[in-house]
Design an enzyme around this catalytic site. Sequence first.
Site, short mmCIF file in Angstrom:
data_model
loop_
_atom_site.label_atom_id
_atom_site.label_comp_id
_atom_site.label_asym_id
_atom_site.label_seq_id
_atom_site.Cartn_x
_atom_site.Cartn_y
_atom_site.Cartn_z
N HIS A 355 61.18 -7.52 13.49
CA HIS A 355 60.16 -7.06 14.45
C HIS A 355 59.72 -8.12 15.44
O HIS A 355 58.78 -7.89 16.19
CB HIS A 355 58.92 -6.55 13.73
CG HIS A 355 59.13 -5.30 12.95
ND1 HIS A 355 58.95 -4.05 13.48
CD2 HIS A 355 59.54 -5.11 11.68
CE1 HIS A 355 59.22 -3.13 12.56
NE2 HIS A 355 59.58 -3.75 11.46
N LYS A 546 45.81 -3.99 22.62
CA LYS A 546 46.81 -4.52 21.69
C LYS A 546 46.24 -5.80 21.12
O LYS A 546 45.19 -6.28 21.58
CB LYS A 546 48.12 -4.81 22.41
CG LYS A 546 47.93 -5.64 23.70
CD LYS A 546 49.21 -5.81 24.51
CE LYS A 546 49.60 -4.61 25.30
NZ LYS A 546 50.91 -4.08 25.04
N ARG A 547 46.92 -6.39 20.11
CA ARG A 547 46.48 -7.69 19.64
C ARG A 547 46.41 -8.68 20.80
O ARG A 547 47.19 -8.59 21.75
CB ARG A 547 47.44 -8.21 18.54
CG ARG A 547 47.29 -7.49 17.22
CD ARG A 547 45.92 -7.68 16.61
NE ARG A 547 45.71 -9.03 16.16
CZ ARG A 547 45.81 -9.43 14.89
NH1 ARG A 547 46.07 -8.56 13.93
NH2 ARG A 547 45.61 -10.68 14.57
N LYS A 552 51.52 -11.71 25.18
CA LYS A 552 51.20 -10.38 25.74
C LYS A 552 50.47 -10.50 27.09
O LYS A 552 50.31 -9.53 27.81
CB LYS A 552 50.36 -9.58 24.74
CG LYS A 552 51.12 -9.26 23.44
CD LYS A 552 50.23 -8.57 22.43
CE LYS A 552 50.88 -8.38 21.07
NZ LYS A 552 51.83 -7.24 21.02
N THR A 654 54.64 -0.21 21.00
CA THR A 654 54.51 1.21 20.67
C THR A 654 53.28 1.78 21.38
O THR A 654 53.24 2.97 21.65
CB THR A 654 54.39 1.44 19.15
OG1 THR A 654 53.44 0.51 18.63
CG2 THR A 654 55.73 1.24 18.47
N LYS A 658 52.50 5.44 23.33
CA LYS A 658 51.33 6.30 23.14
C LYS A 658 50.66 6.56 24.48
O LYS A 658 50.21 7.68 24.77
CB LYS A 658 50.34 5.64 22.18
CG LYS A 658 50.87 5.53 20.76
CD LYS A 658 50.11 4.48 19.93
CE LYS A 658 50.98 4.05 18.76
NZ LYS A 658 50.47 2.85 18.07
C1 26V Z 1 53.70 -11.93 10.70
C2 26V Z 1 52.76 -12.43 9.86
C3 26V Z 1 52.91 -13.81 9.42
C4 26V Z 1 52.04 -14.19 8.28
C5 26V Z 1 50.67 -13.60 8.34
C6 26V Z 1 50.63 -12.13 8.56
C7 26V Z 1 51.67 -11.65 9.47
C8 26V Z 1 51.60 -10.36 9.93
C9 26V Z 1 52.56 -9.86 10.77
C10 26V Z 1 53.61 -10.66 11.16
C11 26V Z 1 54.70 -10.15 12.04
C12 26V Z 1 54.22 -9.32 13.11
C13 26V Z 1 55.38 -8.72 13.80
C14 26V Z 1 54.99 -7.51 14.58
O1 26V Z 1 53.96 -6.92 14.39
N1 26V Z 1 55.84 -7.15 15.47
C15 26V Z 1 55.61 -5.99 16.31
O2 26V Z 1 56.30 -4.90 15.73
C16 26V Z 1 56.13 -3.71 16.48
C17 26V Z 1 56.82 -2.61 15.71
O3 26V Z 1 58.19 -2.83 15.68
C18 26V Z 1 56.69 -3.89 17.87
O4 26V Z 1 56.45 -2.71 18.60
C19 26V Z 1 56.03 -5.07 18.56
O5 26V Z 1 56.65 -5.31 19.80
C20 26V Z 1 56.13 -6.30 17.70
O6 26V Z 1 55.39 -7.37 18.25
#
Ligand code: 26V
Length: 810
Positions: A355, A546-547, A552, A654, A658
């Site tokens: 992701h 978004k975050r 971003k 995503t 929406k």
């Molecule tokens: C990484 C970590 C690292 C440790 C702490 C907690 C944590 C939580 C999440 C992540 C990875 C986040 C990756 C993510 O959210 N990617 C997003 O995924 C979406 C669904 O595929 C995509 O639409 C977004 O572009 C992408 O940023």
Amino acid sequence: MKPNTTETDLATATERHLLNTVGVAPDQAGAPEVLQAVSQAVREQLSQRWVRTQANDRATKARRVYYLSMEFLIGRTFGNALASLGLQGDAAAAAEKHAKTLEDLAAGEPDAALGNGGLGRLAACFLDSMATLGLPSFGYGIRYEYGMFAQSIQGGRQVEHPDSWLENGTPWEFPRAGIGYPVCFGGWVEQPALPGGKAQWRPAAEVNAKAYDMVIPGHGTDKVSTLRLWKAVAPAHIDLHAFNSGDYARAAEVKNQFENISWVLYPNDSTPAGRELRLRQEYFFTSASIQDILARHLEEHPTLDNLHEKVAIHLNDTHPAIGVAELMRLLVDQHGMAWEAAWKITQQTFSYTNHTLMPEALETWAVDLMHHVLPRHLDIIFRINHEFLAFAASKKPDDVEFLRRLSLVSEGGEKRVRMANLSIVGSHMINGVSQLHSDLLVQTIFSDFAYLWPERFTNMTNGVTPRRWLAQANPKLSSLLDQTLGQGWRLNLDELAKLKTAGDNSSFRIAFAEAKQHNKSRLAALIHKTIGLQVDPTSLFDVQVKRIHEYKRQLLNLLHVITRYQEILDNPNGDWQPRTVIFAGKAASSYHMAKQIIRLIHDVAAVINNDRRVGDRLKLAFIPNYGVSVAEVIMPGAELSEQISTAGTEASGTGNMKLALNGALTIGTLDGANIEIGQAVGDDNIFIFGLRTPEVEAQRRAGYQPMRIYEENARLKSVLDAIASGAFSPDEPDRYRGVVDALLWGGDHYFLLADYDSYVSTQLQVDRRFRDRDAWARSAIANVAGMGPFSADRTIGQYAEQIWHVQPRR
Ligand code: 26V
């Protein structure tokens, strides 16, 4: 689909539950009690469907898919459950008896916010589609006591509050008293005395994983799916001695050491949290899930030899990647399978979605830590690596660098296990989440693996569930669609394509614009309620939600806002198109720059919103505590969707889907799924600007010099100088020095300055188009019409067919 049970009379059931379950006299019941009672009545009906679905899958020994994810950002369930059962009318009648509306009731349900952002919400959309398509499926995750923190804003700054969503219990979970598994940690491994003998893991500690099921109703079907969440419980025998000797504090402390595993969601997004507790969380839920999967398999089949024929396990990013080693351990150590046979089964069973390309977000774990927490798994990973590298060496003899890059263990400094590499080696299919992202995976971070196994890499462009993001969130537009197209779009979003000609029909355009206006008023009311700001509901609603993250580029958006502000002051009699710029999003609690950006948005808003010279021509609003339920109000009210990440950084997005589905036009870069959205809605109906991925790459290589852009662009210089000199922070003029320095002196890692001019001039095109309300409505309708491919049903259909090989049963 309305249930065919003996008790469809929801009102009767509600009264019964008020008295028997909630424990309140029906004439004394307020909204929270009525919500509880209606939910219980709905729960009964879902429970019956559940039992039937499960019995059917058992009887047919169905091949099942298991979606392992650290995060599920579900939001509220009440409205979704009613819609799936076709019970909205009955529920409204039941509520009416107590002088309540469905909205009154629904507002009282806390969001299940067991996720950070895109990855977690995608998992929730996927569950909805898996249930709706009738895939025999389970989601597996963690029952966090505390989900995503709640955000408030104090003095312009983000403040985090714990999210105790389970405080009053939830009607949507079913504790499974009989289902639990031991999960072990630490200790050491006894190596076999003789070659070919068995290694024995002697763990130091054991915790119980207890199952709590959340019901996931399908739409237009009797099928329901299950989200099984694990809670960590200390084993009953734990430190009885301390307890018996009256040392309750010590007994509680020991208990907490076990139970803290499932307490809180890691609130980081795209940054590695190198904390031991997170590794324990990952192993905890992965081990429990795989034990559960094997137990279910053995109830239906005499052997594990055919596991891969009956079971598909999907890794949602690398967070459950330790499952590769865990399945090997269970097959080899516990079930006595030969290593080679076990490895074949493991590879055929797992698949993996990446992701993010951001190198800092790729998970690795220090070998020392893994040795301490999971010694047996580390051994297994070393053996997998050994055999894998021997294979790789046979493909490119003598290329040491190639092997170094492929290795599951990084050398050089502290040794670390690379979880993405483990996921790839342990899976038969690997996918990205948009076409661009999947192409970049193969060309960049995973190119060596793609050289070895080109056939394993594929793309599955993300999608969103039209039930929540259109039918539920936008009743006004939905009923217009129902009148125009019938109701079939809920289950077959491609039917929206029939709208392509509707844009030519002026009465349709008017009705469409009315629905948007209604939703804008609803959004304006939310803004007023949350931050006390009045906005003009006829102004252009420009939305970035978004975050908060540097890539971003919320800051680029803000640079445009300040540009516009300065130009309005310079040219007060200009014919400005009034705009309301709306932000929402959370910053990771430890991410200083993201928090500064939130504060800067508030400081700029305080200046602009109170400047009488500006009036209604520009307003800036930050809506606090962005989450699923807030998004359900924002998406329908948006007109312009800001998708402005640096090309090559946003895997898919995503929110972009929406917003377009609700009739917003996108202003965006050629990044992630924006590219495919542009192809679907047509070039005339999207505003594309900025550098493309290869151009960003080329500038990086050539030595990008943001300072030169600043020196040569008077407009940009004036904006950055204003920020840096404290024009928006007069009480502390240096407050945003760091923010500006990161652009001018810190290399502007995300190319804001490079894209600034293109962005600002594209915003002028947006204004021009918006003034021609008819042209805007046509484009908005074209956006809705083009969104068929972005249904999560399409995505899940592709996963089912091409990766999981499971049959829909619709
Ligand atoms: C990484 C970590 C690292 C440790 C702490 C907690 C944590 C939580 C999440 C992540 C990875 C986040 C990756 C993510 O959210 N990617 C997003 O995924 C979406 C669904 O595929 C995509 O639409 C977004 O572009 C992408 O940023």
